[in-house]
Design an enzyme around this catalytic site. Structure first.
Site, PDB file in Angstrom:
ATOM      1  N   ASP A 293     -72.501  44.700 -41.386  1.00  0.00           N
ATOM      2  CA  ASP A 293     -72.365  44.378 -39.979  1.00  0.00           C
ATOM      3  C   ASP A 293     -72.935  45.558 -39.421  1.00  0.00           C
ATOM      4  OD1 ASP A 293     -71.226  43.952 -37.487  1.00  0.00           O
ATOM      5  OD2 ASP A 293     -69.401  44.960 -37.898  1.00  0.00           O
ATOM      6  N   HIS A 294     -73.461  45.651 -38.222  1.00  0.00           N
ATOM      7  CA  HIS A 294     -73.843  46.605 -37.378  1.00  0.00           C
ATOM      8  C   HIS A 294     -72.549  47.552 -36.955  1.00  0.00           C
ATOM      9  CE1 HIS A 294     -77.377  43.845 -35.987  1.00  0.00           C
ATOM     10  NE2 HIS A 294     -77.831  44.856 -37.198  1.00  0.00           N
ATOM     11  N   CYS A 442     -69.461  43.964 -33.724  1.00  0.00           N
ATOM     12  CA  CYS A 442     -69.174  42.560 -34.054  1.00  0.00           C
ATOM     13  C   CYS A 442     -70.339  41.544 -34.492  1.00  0.00           C
ATOM     14  CB  CYS A 442     -68.321  42.121 -32.674  1.00  0.00           C
ATOM     15  SG  CYS A 442     -67.249  43.633 -32.013  1.00  0.00           S
ATOM     16  N   HIS A 443     -70.896  41.804 -35.383  1.00  0.00           N
ATOM     17  CA  HIS A 443     -71.900  41.156 -36.035  1.00  0.00           C
ATOM     18  C   HIS A 443     -72.033  40.826 -37.648  1.00  0.00           C
ATOM     19  CE1 HIS A 443     -74.279  42.975 -32.287  1.00  0.00           C
ATOM     20  NE2 HIS A 443     -73.726  42.420 -32.252  1.00  0.00           N
ATOM     21  N   PRO A 444     -70.518  40.539 -38.095  1.00  0.00           N
ATOM     22  CA  PRO A 444     -70.568  40.580 -39.527  1.00  0.00           C
ATOM     23  C   PRO A 444     -71.301  39.292 -40.066  1.00  0.00           C
ATOM     24  CG  PRO A 444     -68.626  39.566 -38.416  1.00  0.00           C
ATOM     25  CD  PRO A 444     -69.456  40.353 -37.302  1.00  0.00           C
TER      26      PRO A 444
END
Length: 504
Positions: A293-294, A442-444
């Site tokens: 994730d980021h 919120c980029h898994p």
């Protein structure tokens, strides 16, 4: 007691971004009967439509409420918002629509994935959008209307001027995937309202006679005859149903949900399945691995001049930069945010935030289940900042952000950095702040990695390795996260998946 529903040609499990795209595209063929299952609701909070309200949505019924395990870097768990309900995360996200720089797709082939370069994906990116910028290489007839904010916040425009003043390139189309520098980013906002995947793709086809949509439907497990997936067992209001697919079942439940469904179905690492009390059906070591994730670290500023009330998504302008000249592409994002986000130092009433995120993180984690119970929460461990190169990338971004904040273009706003502030001036203390006070962007991605080797979960056609009639088509298949807020990439993956299914 299980109740069997009439058979469909294709079952799509998950009504988020990818599920909405697949349902819309597959039902264009009147002879293909499609069932879309979504665990959340069709009716979402009114705040979903109001762009500035998105920070409140993760804690609403439109979100799952996930948190990670305690992170090694910070000693605390991290909230990991993801959407629940039709539209999925496209209904609760910050509405940034950007492809990420083309170089960040180069590593997708490292595990053997074929045909997934940026150039391969470009027609599918274009298919998703009608881009108002008119920039070369952008789509002109897609369902999504995307473009920069019509009325950018003054403080964010001042940040953009400051970035240019300090020597950074003014990009023309930072969302297109070909440029570095700073510019207003495209947003999923149309006539002042959010445009989700439901709005753009699903709503126009809801009355199609060959589409059935069932909400409040939690997928329990996949059903097999031999090695062929023939359907799904799911629950609605305490009752259990089975649905059969005569052609294919496609998982589109995201990087968390799709891996969970595979694991509950006995597909995954043998030792972990046995520990969870799940009977092993098909050993596949990569399921739940490669989660990444980021993370994002925030510099919060208070200002003397009143910041105008937000009209859009709060984060209307961003930059893509290289942490070092030797980097093979931009690996840091800086985003200007027109509100002072909560911070560990002191509350700020009037201010703004500069967010810094490593866009090509090396840290990798995992997702596990603890039982076959479809309602038990997963064990999520992205292992943020466990690789030192991710910390170095953020340090580079913080240095850049502080130069921007100190420019004359922002001087008239009367800026003071509150968090971390003067408590973090040397490299060690800044690194400690970055490791300790960060959040998920919120980029898994990555838990059902695409490739052609033994650690891959799906092949280059998105088929689950070693099984028939089953594919995955969402962020979970991404081998290495691209340098963007990933929603635009998920749209493109789903558009390509629709093509693959049509040809099968």
């Amino acid at each position: 007691m299980s109740t069997q529903k009439p058979a469909h040609d294709v079952i799509v499990v998950g009504g988020g971004t990818a599920g909405c795209v697949l349902a819309a595209r597959l039902t264009q063929n009147a002879e293909v009967r499609v069932l879309l299952l979504e665990s959340g609701s069709a009716r979402l909070p009114e705040a979903v439509a109001h762009p500035p309200s998105w920070p409140s949505l993760a804690a609403s019924e439109a979100g799952w409420g996930d948190t990670t395990v305690v992170q090694q870097a910070s000693g605390a768990p991290v909230a990991l918002p993801r959407g629940r309900g039709l539209g999925g995360s496209s209904a609760i996200n910050a509405m940034v629509f950007a492809r990420g720089h083309r170089t960040s797709y180069d590593s997708w082939s490292e595990h053997g994935a074929k045909g997934w370069t940026f150039d391969d994906l470009l027609p599918y990116f274009q298919r998703t959008e009608t881009a108002t910028s008119g920039a070369p290489g952008r789509g002109t007839r897609g369902p999504l209307t995307v473009g920069p904010a019509q009325h950018p916040n003054e403080v964010l425009l001042a940040c953009l001027d400051a970035a240019i003043e300090t020597g950074h390139r003014r990009a023309f189309d930072i969302s297109g995937g070909l440029e570095e520098g700073f510019a207003p980013v495209d947003l999923n906002i149309v006539d002042g309202q959010r445009q989700s995947a439901t709005d753009a793709y699903l709503t126009p086809v809801l009355d199609s006679p060959n589409l059935d949509v069932i909400t409040g439907a939690t997928a329990h497990r996949l059903l097999f005859e031999g090695n062929r997936c023939v359907g799904v067992e799911y629950g609605v209001d305490g009752r259990v149903f089975t649905a059969r697919a005569t052609r294919e079942t496609v998982l589109t439940a995201g990087a968390i949900g799709s891996a969970q469904i595979l694991l509950r179905s006995g597909i995954g690492p043998e030792q972990e399945l046995r520990a969870a009390g799940v009977q092993v059906f098909h050993p596949l070591a990569g399921v739940g691995r490669n989660l990444h994730d980021h993370p994002r670290t925030n510099l919060v500023h208070q200002v003397q001049r009143p910041v105008p009330t937000a009209r859009n998504n709060h984060g209307e302008i961003l930059g893509l930069l290289r942490s070092t000249p030797a980097a093979d592409g931009p690996d840091v994002q800086i985003i200007f945010i027109d509100i002072p986000l909560p911070n560990p130092v002191a509350p700020v009433q009037n201010g703004f935030t500069i967010g810094i995120s490593p866009m090509r993180p090396a840290s990798r984690g995992s997702l596990r289940i603890t039982s076959a119970d479809p309602y038990a929460p997963p064990v999520i461990d992205p292992r943020y900042f466990t690789e030192e190169e991710d910390v170095r990338a953020v340090l580079s971004g913080i240095t850049t952000a502080r130069r921007i904040a100190g420019s004359s273009a922002l001087a008239e706003w009367g800026i003071e950095e509150v968090s971390p502030g003067l408590a973090a001036v040397d490299e060690e203390s800044i690194a400690d702040y970055a490791r300790t006070y960060f959040g998920s962007y919120c980029h898994p991605v990555g838990t059902c990695m695409m490739g052609e080797d033994e650690v891959s979960v799906v092949d280059s056609a998105l088929r689950v390795r070693g099984l028939d009639g089953l594919r995955v088509a969402d962020a979970s298949v991404i081998p290495s996260i691209p340098s963007n807020n990933t929603n635009a990439t998920v749209y493109a993956i789903a558009e390509r998946a629709a093509d693959l299914l049509r040809r099968s």
